[in-house]
Design a protein around this motif. Structure first.
Motif, mmCIF file in Angstrom:
data_model
loop_
_atom_site.group_PDB
_atom_site.id
_atom_site.type_symbol
_atom_site.label_atom_id
_atom_site.label_comp_id
_atom_site.label_asym_id
_atom_site.label_seq_id
_atom_site.Cartn_x
_atom_site.Cartn_y
_atom_site.Cartn_z
ATOM 1 N N ILE A 1 0.820 -1.225 0.000
ATOM 2 C CA ILE A 1 0.000 0.000 0.000
ATOM 3 C C ILE A 1 0.853 1.275 0.000
ATOM 4 C CG2 ILE A 1 -1.915 -1.189 1.157
ATOM 5 C CD1 ILE A 1 -1.118 0.456 3.710
ATOM 6 N N GLY A 2 2.150 1.101 -0.133
ATOM 7 C CA GLY A 2 3.010 2.284 -0.228
ATOM 8 C C GLY A 2 3.345 2.927 1.099
ATOM 9 N N ALA A 3 3.094 2.204 2.204
ATOM 10 C CA ALA A 3 3.522 2.727 3.506
ATOM 11 C C ALA A 3 5.002 2.386 3.680
ATOM 12 C CB ALA A 3 2.703 2.103 4.625
ATOM 13 N N ILE A 4 5.695 3.190 4.463
ATOM 14 C CA ILE A 4 7.141 3.019 4.634
ATOM 15 C C ILE A 4 7.388 2.222 5.907
ATOM 16 C CG2 ILE A 4 9.309 4.276 4.961
ATOM 17 C CD1 ILE A 4 7.920 6.710 3.594
ATOM 18 N N HIS A 5 7.978 1.044 5.776
ATOM 19 C CA HIS A 5 8.192 0.286 7.015
ATOM 20 C C HIS A 5 9.489 0.665 7.706
ATOM 21 C CE1 HIS A 5 10.730 -2.743 4.911
ATOM 22 N NE2 HIS A 5 9.750 -2.933 4.042
ATOM 23 N N ASN A 6 9.411 0.606 9.008
ATOM 24 C CA ASN A 6 10.559 0.888 9.865
ATOM 25 C C ASN A 6 10.641 -0.282 10.826
ATOM 26 O OD1 ASN A 6 12.275 1.764 11.889
ATOM 27 N ND2 ASN A 6 10.895 3.355 12.648
ATOM 28 N N VAL A 7 11.431 -1.283 10.469
ATOM 29 C CA VAL A 7 11.530 -2.471 11.307
ATOM 30 C C VAL A 7 12.572 -2.214 12.392
ATOM 31 C CG1 VAL A 7 11.949 -4.961 11.389
ATOM 32 C CG2 VAL A 7 11.031 -3.930 9.299
ATOM 33 N N VAL A 8 12.195 -2.492 13.627
ATOM 34 C CA VAL A 8 13.143 -2.372 14.734
ATOM 35 C C VAL A 8 13.371 -3.780 15.273
ATOM 36 C CG1 VAL A 8 13.575 -1.386 17.016
ATOM 37 C CG2 VAL A 8 12.372 -0.039 15.278
ATOM 38 N N PHE A 9 14.618 -4.195 15.299
ATOM 39 C CA PHE A 9 14.991 -5.523 15.792
ATOM 40 C C PHE A 9 14.354 -5.751 17.163
ATOM 41 C CE2 PHE A 9 18.361 -7.798 18.347
ATOM 42 C CZ PHE A 9 18.050 -9.069 17.889
ATOM 43 N N TRP B 1 18.514 -20.434 2.941
ATOM 44 C CA TRP B 1 18.316 -20.045 4.338
ATOM 45 C C TRP B 1 19.357 -19.017 4.799
ATOM 46 C CZ3 TRP B 1 19.531 -23.452 9.212
ATOM 47 C CH2 TRP B 1 19.140 -22.744 10.365
ATOM 48 N N CYS B 2 18.842 -17.871 5.218
ATOM 49 C CA CYS B 2 19.677 -16.848 5.837
ATOM 50 C C CYS B 2 19.255 -16.784 7.296
ATOM 51 C CB CYS B 2 19.442 -15.512 5.138
ATOM 52 S SG CYS B 2 20.056 -14.097 6.050
ATOM 53 N N THR B 3 20.216 -16.925 8.208
ATOM 54 C CA THR B 3 19.876 -17.017 9.630
ATOM 55 C C THR B 3 19.730 -15.651 10.307
ATOM 56 O OG1 THR B 3 22.137 -16.989 10.482
ATOM 57 C CG2 THR B 3 21.271 -19.130 9.771
ATOM 58 N N ALA B 4 19.920 -14.580 9.558
ATOM 59 C CA ALA B 4 19.826 -13.245 10.166
ATOM 60 C C ALA B 4 18.397 -12.975 10.644
ATOM 61 C CB ALA B 4 20.226 -12.185 9.147
ATOM 62 N N ASP B 5 18.234 -11.904 11.385
ATOM 63 C CA ASP B 5 16.899 -11.468 11.787
ATOM 64 C C ASP B 5 16.433 -10.419 10.768
ATOM 65 O OD1 ASP B 5 15.261 -11.382 14.758
ATOM 66 O OD2 ASP B 5 14.809 -9.800 13.290
ATOM 67 N N ILE B 6 15.157 -10.426 10.463
ATOM 68 C CA ILE B 6 14.632 -9.441 9.508
ATOM 69 C C ILE B 6 14.777 -8.024 10.070
ATOM 70 C CG2 ILE B 6 12.505 -8.690 8.292
ATOM 71 C CD1 ILE B 6 11.814 -11.660 7.944
ATOM 72 N N GLY B 7 15.028 -7.910 11.359
ATOM 73 C CA GLY B 7 15.286 -6.612 11.979
ATOM 74 C C GLY B 7 16.560 -5.940 11.483
ATOM 75 N N TRP B 8 17.401 -6.674 10.766
ATOM 76 C CA TRP B 8 18.622 -6.086 10.220
ATOM 77 C C TRP B 8 18.507 -6.045 8.701
ATOM 78 C CZ3 TRP B 8 20.489 -4.385 14.512
ATOM 79 C CH2 TRP B 8 20.508 -5.176 15.668
ATOM 80 N N ILE B 9 19.414 -5.310 8.074
ATOM 81 C CA ILE B 9 19.360 -5.183 6.611
ATOM 82 C C ILE B 9 19.518 -6.543 5.931
ATOM 83 C CG2 ILE B 9 21.824 -4.700 6.268
ATOM 84 C CD1 ILE B 9 18.991 -3.032 4.298
#
Ligand code: WTA
Length: 635
Positions: free
Chosen positions: A143-151, A288-296
């Motif tokens: 919907i064109g909203a800007i996400h700001n993910v915080v770990f 599989w990437c084990t990182a958290d989506i909270g990071w780039i």
């Protein structure tokens, strides 16, 4: 010839040359052939590193979720898009097909709209590694909203800073999260953060741990009933190429975290293209990437890059040590993982455990191993290569940053011969250079300097949210007309790059970037503390750990130092998060300072590293006498 998938070294050099000689036509061809556009661009690239301003594919219209989901439905509708592996292995994995993902993203997007979120609004996402996390990013993008993910490991205070800095009107969270044998009260952290966030109107709460939480009337809403009631059809908003897709905060060497802004088209093209090549992804591979989506790393290489290629991407909720240290390998065996991407700190932690944890499992499905986040030391590289890859899966040591959006320097597996601890060659289109301290470019091979990039690539962050001046100062003012990475690097005799580490006041602890200034600010809040200085020192699992030198106020009473250490670490944990706690705290009478009053961290770093043979000239210090005292009492 399509340049989208590079298969041998000669081809790499050929395509690389093309991408550098004529970047516009090169990227135009990639963009044209491999993505879905509502409208093509008027101009491929305009840029000026002095302003600085970079625009890719201007005039183009698209929606990234149509590229990541809709366009795969005809051919991959029943293919698993997201393979969710929960914290508790007994809960069983969940396979979300592209068709199901389409429905779930649409429903979520409709909920966002019903709750008043509009194009351009910022939405904070503070959710553990469950499917709703990936889906919420995509729903915002829809919907064109800007996400700001915080770990979801950051403290209430760190969360509040990030919510306020980008003026988020909504927070998406969960009732709690699992982390190995522990549960974490995420909603409680959100409640605390929101005491200082006036702009947040709505909190959507996903149910994960079924704990009894406090729901604030009018503000907090359970997500599931809203999703159940929402339509599974939602037209994708038509976005401009340079519309912001997301903000993601990264630590700086000073003060506030920096909200890096990534835009839509260039980010999509670059993350998709790097994903395809750096992992040599092929249809039916399980990645599989084990990182958290909270990071780039999670944004680019769990969500957008893989999905843009119609891949199956594993989303793992748990930790490498639960139920035991064989968990990663259990998952690789169970889901026949082909590409495995992790961080050196995880490799080092696993290498400390007995080999039986690795040897118990069948890892023959693995084709590519990846490493990211910090320099990988030689020992960890060999352990990974010998015991996980069995000497047959190339390791891609990929260097990049939150700011770069995608992988910048990396071997291409089965294409670039690897060399332990070397990130090797620049990716297609990337033009790195090394600079000396006087600002001269170091030409030729076998040189060491500061790593810069000379030319824009499609996924470069466009600005810092609300502070373009800081963007300019941080990245474009050190060296004229170049993007400065903040890293040091060397180039060997064949032109391979090795990243040597940060050259600024950012310390990477267990793969997390930590600025020293915010930690010092937290410590200085303690009423007994007068001054503090943080430096890094080598740590066998974390890579670097934190060493704090602290001077105390003369409070007329001698405080118990052990208690003070606990209080100070608690303060850091509250202000930033447990990841920023100090490993060592030395109380000292003074800190070495220059005559202009600047703390000489170089000396403190050497003492922390136990390398005091050559401290340099300390006679010009304001207070040289304190150095001996600090050395005598070093921990
Ligand atoms: C470091 C993570 C050495 C580097 C994608 C960079 C690395 C910072 C590597 C960015 C690597 C990342 N070898 N160092 N392969 N990858 N780094 O923003 O110092 O969390 O500047 O992005 O991590 O960390 P960030």
């Amino acid at each position: 010839m399509s340049n989208y998938h590079i298969k041998h070294l000669e081809e790499y050099y050929q395509v690389y040359r093309k991408s550098v000689r004529n970047p516009e036509s090169f990227w135009e061809e990639i963009a044209e052939e491999h993505f879905l556009w509502r409208k093509k661009w008027d101009n491929v690239l305009s840029w000026d590193f002095k302003k600085p301003e970079v625009k890719w594919f201007e005039g183009a219209q698209l929606n990234i979720t149509e590229n990541c989901i809709d366009r795969h439905l005809a051919t991959r509708g029943d293919k698993t898009a997201i393979l969710f592996e929960p914290n508790d292995p007994n809960e069983g994995a969940e396979h979300i097909t592209y068709r199901q993902l389409h429905h779930r993203v649409n429903k979520f997007a409709n909920v966002l709209k019903e709750q008043g979120v509009k194009r351009g609004d910022r939405v904070c996402i503070y959710v553990p590694m469950i499917p709703e996390l990936a889906i919420s990013l995509l729903a915002c993008a829809r919907i064109g909203a800007i996400h700001n993910v915080v770990f979801a490991g950051f403290s209430a205070n760190a969360l509040a800073t990030r919510i306020n800095d980008s003026d988020c009107k909504m927070v998406i969270t969960s009732d709690g999260s699992y982390r190995g044998a522990k549960t974490i009260d995420l909603k409680g952290i959100v409640d605390e953060a929101l005491e200082s966030c006036e702009g947040v109107e709505t909190v959507l709460v996903a149910k994960r741990i079924h704990s009894d939480i406090n729901m604030k009337e009018g503000r907090d809403k359970w997500l599931q009933p809203l999703l159940d009631a929402a339509s599974d059809q939602c037209k994708a908003e038509v976005m401009q190429a340079e519309d912001p897709l997301f903000i993601l905060y990264t630590s700086g060497s000073t003060g506030k975290p920096k909200g890096m802004v990534h835009t839509t088209a260039g980010y999509m093209v670059y993350t998709a293209y790097t994903f395809k090549n750096a992992f040599q992804y092929r249809e039916n591979d399980v990645y599989w990437c084990t990182a958290d989506i909270g990071w780039i790393t999670g944004h680019s290489y769990i969500v957008y890059g893989p999905l843009a290629n119609g891949a199956t991407t594993v989303l793992f909720e748990g930790v490498p040590s639960y139920p035991d240290f064989g968990r990663f390998w259990d998952i690789v065996e169970k889901h026949k993982v082909s590409q495995f991407y992790t961080a050196p700190t995880a490799i080092r932690a696993l290498a400390k455990q007995g080999l039986e944890f690795v040897e118990k499992y069948d890892l023959s499905s693995l084709k590519v191993l990846g490493s990211v986040g910090e320099p990988i030391n030689e020992e960890a590289w060999h352990w990974y290569n010998d015991n996980v890859g069995k000497g047959k899966s190339p390791i891609i040591d990929s260097w990049w940053q939150t700011e770069t959006g995608g992988i910048m320097i990396t071997p291409i597996p089965y294409v670039t011969p690897t060399k332990p601890t070397y990130a090797t060659l620049p990716f297609i289109g990337v033009q790195p250079c090394l600079m000396d301290e006087k600002g001269e470019e170091l030409k030729g091979n076998q040189v060491e300097g500061r790593l810069c990039i000379k030319f824009p690539w499609p996924s470069i962050a466009r600005t810092i949210w609300g502070n373009h001046q800081r963007y300019k100062e941080t990245y474009f003012s050190t060296y004229e007309n170049k993007y400065f990475t903040g890293d040091g690097a060397l180039r060997d005799e064949v032109g391979y790059y090795r990243i040597t580490g940060r050259v600024d006041d950012v310390i990477i602890v267990s793969g997390h970037n930590l600025g020293t200034a915010p930690i010092e600010d937290a410590i200085n809040e303690h009423p007994a503390v007068s001054e503090s200085a943080i430096v890094g020192f080598p740590h066998d699992v974390k890579g670097s750990a934190l060493y704090g030198y602290i001077t105390l106020k003369d409070v007329g009473e001698s405080r118990n130092h052990d208690n003070l250490r606990i209080e100070i670490n608690q303060l850091i944990s509250d202000r930033i998060g447990p990841i920023a706690k100090l490993n060592k705290i030395q109380f000292t009478e003074g800190l070495p300072k220059t005559r202009s009053g600047k703390i000489m961290r170089r000396i403190l770093r050497k003492i922390a590293e136990k390398d005091t043979s050559n401290l340099g000239d300390i006679s010009t210090l304001l207070n040289p006498e304190c150095v001996q005292d600090i050395m005598d009492n070093a921990l």
